[in-house]
Scaffold this active site. Structure first.
Site, PDB file in Angstrom:
ATOM      1  N   ASP A 380       0.852  -1.177   0.000  1.00 35.45           N
ATOM      2  CA  ASP A 380       0.000   0.000   0.000  1.00 35.45           C
ATOM      3  C   ASP A 380       0.895   1.236   0.000  1.00 35.45           C
ATOM      4  OD1 ASP A 380      -2.328   1.613   0.355  1.00 35.45           O
ATOM      5  OD2 ASP A 380      -1.913   1.704   2.494  1.00 35.45           O
ATOM      6  N   ASP A 751      -1.314  -0.883   6.115  1.00 39.02           N
ATOM      7  CA  ASP A 751      -1.516  -0.364   7.471  1.00 39.02           C
ATOM      8  C   ASP A 751      -2.974  -0.123   7.822  1.00 39.02           C
ATOM      9  OD1 ASP A 751      -1.567   3.194   7.445  1.00 39.02           O
ATOM     10  OD2 ASP A 751      -1.813   1.887   5.717  1.00 39.02           O
ATOM     11  N   ASP A 755      -6.546  -2.795   3.629  1.00 29.60           N
ATOM     12  CA  ASP A 755      -5.462  -3.683   3.203  1.00 29.60           C
ATOM     13  C   ASP A 755      -5.612  -5.093   3.753  1.00 29.60           C
ATOM     14  OD1 ASP A 755      -4.126  -1.505   1.916  1.00 29.60           O
ATOM     15  OD2 ASP A 755      -3.375  -0.863   3.871  1.00 29.60           O
TER      16      ASP A 755
END
Length: 1107
Positions: A380, A751, A755
């Site tokens: 990400d 995080d 995700d």
């Protein structure tokens, strides 16, 4: 299916479960049968159980059944004890939660009961800082506006307080009336979706005249949340016990199979087949010898006629003798050392984040060695590569750019003057910034205002608006107060059109309390806002602003508004209420109704927010790319922003070393042509290699994954870098699945809650304990505080874990094969009868005591220092290629065990097999030779010695003699006085030295030859460490260019069928291996490639796995 909950109705209590939590796996009565069933569900355990049962047949067993039953029971007892301990801790936790005292209302009477006695329909009362015992529909709070604040960290890991509000039907009810409230709640059956609750409430007269009130997740208090900053709150229990959303989410995740485990399974299968062949051959030979040679020997008392099963006796004996080819202790040994690997990660002080006081943590103890074999990292962007600390930098309002010169719009004199002069365009822009959000303002006793935001972007916008004198003061129910230039402005919130990943925007409908006007305020992504502008507005300036800010790596949001007519809003409000009242497809229907209102918008401007890179990100990515790891960035941000961040963090290389290929389009034909050009360009063999990457947005990706998956799969194999923009959480998971389908080892790192699906889908999931909470960290196999720790996690912990596990697993087979081959050789001089050379006590102690401890100390072994490993990441190629554990290396250990067994057997036979020696003496000498050889094997394979390792190797050798001396004093042990007699014989010690010299001499010579004349990169680094000198050359460890067969068939890509599962690096001892190209040095300019036919003549080197 629906559930109907009657408020405070005792008649329905028997319909649903109580609130008793039970996370236990076993009970006292079912523990033994259930645990045994689980253990025997594994093939290995079934196999050993069969062997143990066969040994109970006295006619065929060559040894005492205790030699197998002892280790088997010990291993099962260890596993059962661990399970029982874990289950007991779960029981204590459940008991503590179930016996908490909770206030409830039953039949209009408020009383205190245990948490486990709460029933569906009960009214539960909570006080500040109380934990919510079950899932509740909120019906009252101490706040006059019906608001309360909850902390959901235990549920989703997000630390910021969230606002919950009572349904509109309950607003204005006095606390004493809540004791008498009656009604019904229509809700779905229990599910585990913590972000959705589509239900309806209907209160009975006299409270309200049967009006239907829709309920959402914002009207609930979920189990394990905490009530904060609110004196009291009450709600109706709708889901209890293990039927709560948290209870439904609990469960044991599917175990992940590592590449090492898969290889061990294959090797075990090969050994099993070899064992069957040996048993058949020896069984036939034994029966032939019995029917021929045995009849000539008077002392062999074979009967002339036997039972019908006589032909099976000798083969079954050899099956029992050869059963130890598969080490019974390998699983327990691997589980133990893997647990230690996980602890090493937990204890690593160099991976401790001092900024947030966050240590690294290994939640999954079974896959550490896979970290050393990672080939693709999918990451990400926001909060993972960046700090997720949003700072308002620039903006464009009504076509005027602010902050371009100073880099900080909040200090731009022109903007400050516009605010002070009450510029209407600027005022409306700031109003949207301050109101269109979910931020909760909190006022301290001193009067200072702080903000609690679920989104860092919203927090930055509200803080920036406050800095420009548009201060969000309070949110009380449906009323918002704004202070602008010392004047208080009130707005009434009529409806909130919530943000979703599909809509990519959020809107609120408010009424200006000063003039009564109804206004729609919207903010969102540029494609979600600009495309809905009214036809007469020129948006070119805003498009340019988005592009300009994106090229600077800034995050952009577009702001808009629209004034609504009273009748227009009234008509729409009815449709919105109907959509929010449905229990089926509520989100989709609500989005469709929202789209009706979010049209003909007046674009106010564009905001630009800076999200800085975390420290060490560029260095980490550069190092891991040198280690041969490919990177894919999966982000919801726009294309230009993602590209600029990728450039800053060494994700891609600028021109002339790097080039980007774009996959774009809104239709199938456009995407097909774009994908075709990119794939063909990737296929062409280069004269000057470039680092080529491709970029794809979420819209094109949706089409590609649905219609052109095969072509995109080839592109994924050809490209080592990809940037995927505007992707949804489900698309992230699909991309991980696509790479896994190509047999790559994938690692996903993120995080935030968006995700989680990607992290759980990957072979290895890593969560960062960031500002978006702990949801990703809790769902991951490993959690770290910062992205830079990923380098150490892979290069140090992953590599060491792989090396140690590879040695331990092959050594376990080696020591079992060694003793088994001795049994086979002995059968050649015992009439192929299946007689055991060793007694039962020796066989049982061999695996449990004599050979386990030295190898377990291998968890401390380091072939290279951590500093060297970090400085030379290319040596990770060995792990990625599986160079230390594969059929070839296993064949080496297999040959070593055969050679050592032959050495021990021949020397022992020539020295002790005469008329004066007993079989027990020969057995003990052979066993001693095995123990001596294994001690030197472990010593030779150990790279770094510590005191513990010396104690384990040589102390274990001494312990062998101590144990056998003690056993020699016991007449019942079958080896009475044997060790005492042997130890006083010089010939015994000469025999041990001879066995070691003959057995280890060739092994040592071969190792010396390879170390000196065929040095690998690791050997050269070891020599440099030993001499403490510089590394002049590692040999040819750089990736080598590799040509690809030209195939210009349009989108006629076939997936590779037969190719190696992992890359083989080009190392000095591997002349045929290939690697991907390395990154070139960073240059100043960057060429963004729009894939056109004229550029197809350029050629680039791409590497893929062997087709």
């Amino acid at each position: 299916m629906k559930r109907y909950v009657n408020i405070d109705d005792n008649d329905q209590e028997h319909l649903y479960c109580d609130n008793r939590l039970s996370n236990r796996k076993y009970t006292i009565l079912n523990f033994i049968p259930k645990n045994l069933w689980e253990q025997f569900s594994r093939f290995m355990n079934q196999y050993f159980l069969l062997i143990a049962c066969l040994q109970l047949w006295s006619l065929i067993t060559p040894v005492n059944p205790a030699s197998t039953w002892g280790p088997l029971i010990f291993i099962f007892a260890v596993s059962a004890t661990k399970e029982a301990w874990d289950d007991y801790n779960r029981y204590l936790s459940d008991k503590q939660a179930n016996e908490k005292e909770i206030w409830v209302v039953k039949n209009g009477i408020k009383k205190q009961i245990r948490s486990q006695d709460i029933r569906v329909g009960n009214i539960v009362w909570l006080r500040e800082n109380d934990e919510v015992p079950c899932d509740l529909v909120l019906i009252g709070t101490s706040d006059p506006q019906g608001i309360c604040y909850v902390e959901t960290a235990a549920l989703d890991g997000e630390t910021d307080l969230k606002t919950r509000i009572i349904p509109s039907a309950c607003i204005g009810l006095a606390p004493e009336l809540l004791h008498k409230i009656k009604g019904a709640i229509e809700c779905p059956n229990p599910d585990k979706d913590i972000r959705r609750f589509d239900a309806n409430m209907r209160l009975f007269p006299p409270f309200i005249d049967n009006d239907l009130c829709p309920l959402t997740i914002n009207n609930t208090l979920l189990q394990s949340c905490y009530l904060r900053n609110t004196e009291w709150a009450c709600g109706v229990a709708v889901y209890t016990g293990n039927e709560t959303k948290l209870g439904m989410s609990r469960g044991i995740p599917e175990p992940k199979l590592t590449a090492v485990d898969a290889m061990i399974d294959k090797l075990t299968g090969a050994i099993f087949i070899f064992q069957i062949v040996v048993v058949i051959v020896l069984g036939v030979a034994g029966n032939v010898w019995k029917d021929t040679e045995a009849q000539k020997l008077w002392y062999v008392l074979y009967p002339k006629e036997g039972p019908w099963y006589e032909l099976l006796v000798i083969p079954l004996r050899f099956e029992l003798l050869c059963s130890i080819m598969i080490p019974i202790s390998i699983k327990v040994s691997l589980d133990l050392v893997k647990s230690l690997y996980a602890k090493f990660i937990d204890w690593d002080e160099e991976m401790y984040d001092h900024d947030t006081s966050t240590p690294s943590h290994a939640a999954n103890t079974a896959i550490s060695e896979d970290l050393g074999q990672v080939e693709y990292i999918l990451t990400d962007k926001t909060g993972t590569l960046t700090e997720n600390r949003m700072i308002f930098r620039r903006c464009c309002i009504s076509g005027i750019f602010y902050g371009n010169e100073s880099g900080d719009a909040l200090r731009d004199t022109e903007l400050l003057n516009a605010v002070s002069s009450n510029n209407p365009n600027v005022i409306r822009f700031l109003t949207v910034m301050a109101i269109c959000n979910t931020v909760v303002p909190l006022k301290s006793k001193s009067g200072a205002i702080s903000y609690k935001a679920q989104s860092q972007d919203e927090d930055a916008l509200v803080q920036a608006a406050a800095h420009l004198h548009m201060v969000l003061i309070s949110k009380n129910g449906n009323t918002i107060e704004i202070n602008f230039n010392a004047a208080t402005i009130q707005y009434e919130i009529l409806d909130t059109l919530e943000f979703t990943s599909d809509r990519k925007r959020m809107s609120v409908v408010v009424r200006d309390c000063q003039n009564g006007k109804i206004i729609l305020l919207s903010k969102g992504a540029d494609e979600a806002i600009l495309s809905n502008s009214h036809s007469g507005q020129q948006i070119r300036t805003y498009v340019e602003a988005v592009e300009q800010y994106g090229q600077l790596g800034l995050r952009t949001l577009c702001l808009a508004w629209r004034e609504l007519k009273e009748d227009e809003y009234s008509e729409w409000s009815v449709m919105f209420k109907e959509a929010n009242s449905t229990l089926v497809d509520r989100e989709w229907k609500s989005a469709e109704v929202c789209q009706r209102l979010e049209q003909d918008l007046e674009i106010l401007g564009v905001t630009a927010i800076e999200d800085r890179l975390q420290d060490g990100v560029p260095e980490t990515i550069e190092t891991l790319r040198k280690a041969g790891i490919n990177f894919w960035m999966l982000t919801g941000d726009k294309q230009n922003t993602a590209i600029q961040i990728a450039l800053l963090c060494n994700f891609i290389s600028p021109e002339p070393k790097g080039q980007l290929l774009l996959i774009s389009g809104r239709t199938e034909d456009e995407v097909s042509r774009s994908l075709e050009r990119v794939v063909l360009t990737m296929r062409i063999t280069p004269s000057e290699p470039k680092d080529v990457a491709f970029v794809v947005d979420g819209w094109a990706l949706e089409i590609v994954l649905k219609h052109y998956r095969k072509a995109f799969t080839e592109l994924a194999i050809l490209s080592r870098t990809a940037i995927c923009c505007r992707v949804t959480p489900s698309q992230k998971a699909q991309l991980v699945e696509l790479l896994k389908s190509c047999d790559y080892r994938t690692l996903a790192i993120g995080d935030g809650g968006n995700d989680v699906r990607m992290i759980q889908q990957a072979d290895i999931g890593v969560g960062i304990s960031g500002r978006e909470g702990l949801q990703a960290a809790r769902a991951a196999d490993y959690s770290i505080g910062k992205f830079r720790f990923l380098k150490r996690l892979i290069l140090v912990h992953g590599r060491y874990s792989y090396n140690r596990t590879a040695f331990l697993s092959q050594y376990s087979f080696y020591k079992s094969l060694l003793i088994c081959f001795l049994q086979i050789f002995f059968s050649f001089i015992s009439g192929v009868s299946g007689t055991s050379l060793f007694n039962s006590v020796s066989l049982m102690a061999y695996n449990v005591f004599y050979t386990s401890i030295p190898v377990l100390m291998n968890v401390l072994d380091k072939d290279l220092t951590e500093k060297t490993v970090m400085q030379h990441p290319q040596i990770l190629f060995y792990c990625q290629a599986g160079r230390l554990l594969n059929p070839s290396t296993f064949a080496g250990w297999f040959g070593r065990s055969l050679f050592h067994a032959l050495v021990v057997f021949l020397i022992c036979i020539h020295v002790y097999a005469d008329e004066k020696s007993e079989k027990e003496e020969l057995s003990m000498v052979a066993l001693s030779g095995c123990i001596w050889l294994q001690a030197f094997v472990v010593a030779l394979e150990t790279n770094s010695f510590t005191i513990l390792q010396h104690l384990a190797i040589w102390g274990n050798l001494a312990a062998f003699y101590v144990i056998n001396c003690i056993m020699s004093t016991l007449p019942s042990a079958g080896m009475y006085t044997i060790m005492f007699r042997l130890c006083v014989q010089p010939s015994y010690w000469i025999t041990m030295l001879l066995i070691v010299a003959v057995g280890m001499g060739p092994v040592f010579a071969l190792k010396y030859f390879r170390y000196t004349y065929r040095s690998s990169a690791i050997n050269k680094l070891q020599q440099a460490e030993l001499l403490r000198g510089p590394i002049l050359s590692l040999g040819n460890v750089e990736p080598q260019k590799r040509s690809m067969e030209k195939d210009t068939a349009v989108l006629s890509i076939t997936q590779p069928k037969n190719r190696n599962p992992v890359y083989e690096p080009l190392l000095s001892d591997s002349p045929t291996a290939t690697r991907r190209p390395s990154l070139g040095p960073t240059a100043a300019s960057f060429d963004f490639f729009q894939a056109t036919q004229s550029r197809l003549s350029s050629t680039y080197s791409r590497n893929c796995k062997n087709n």
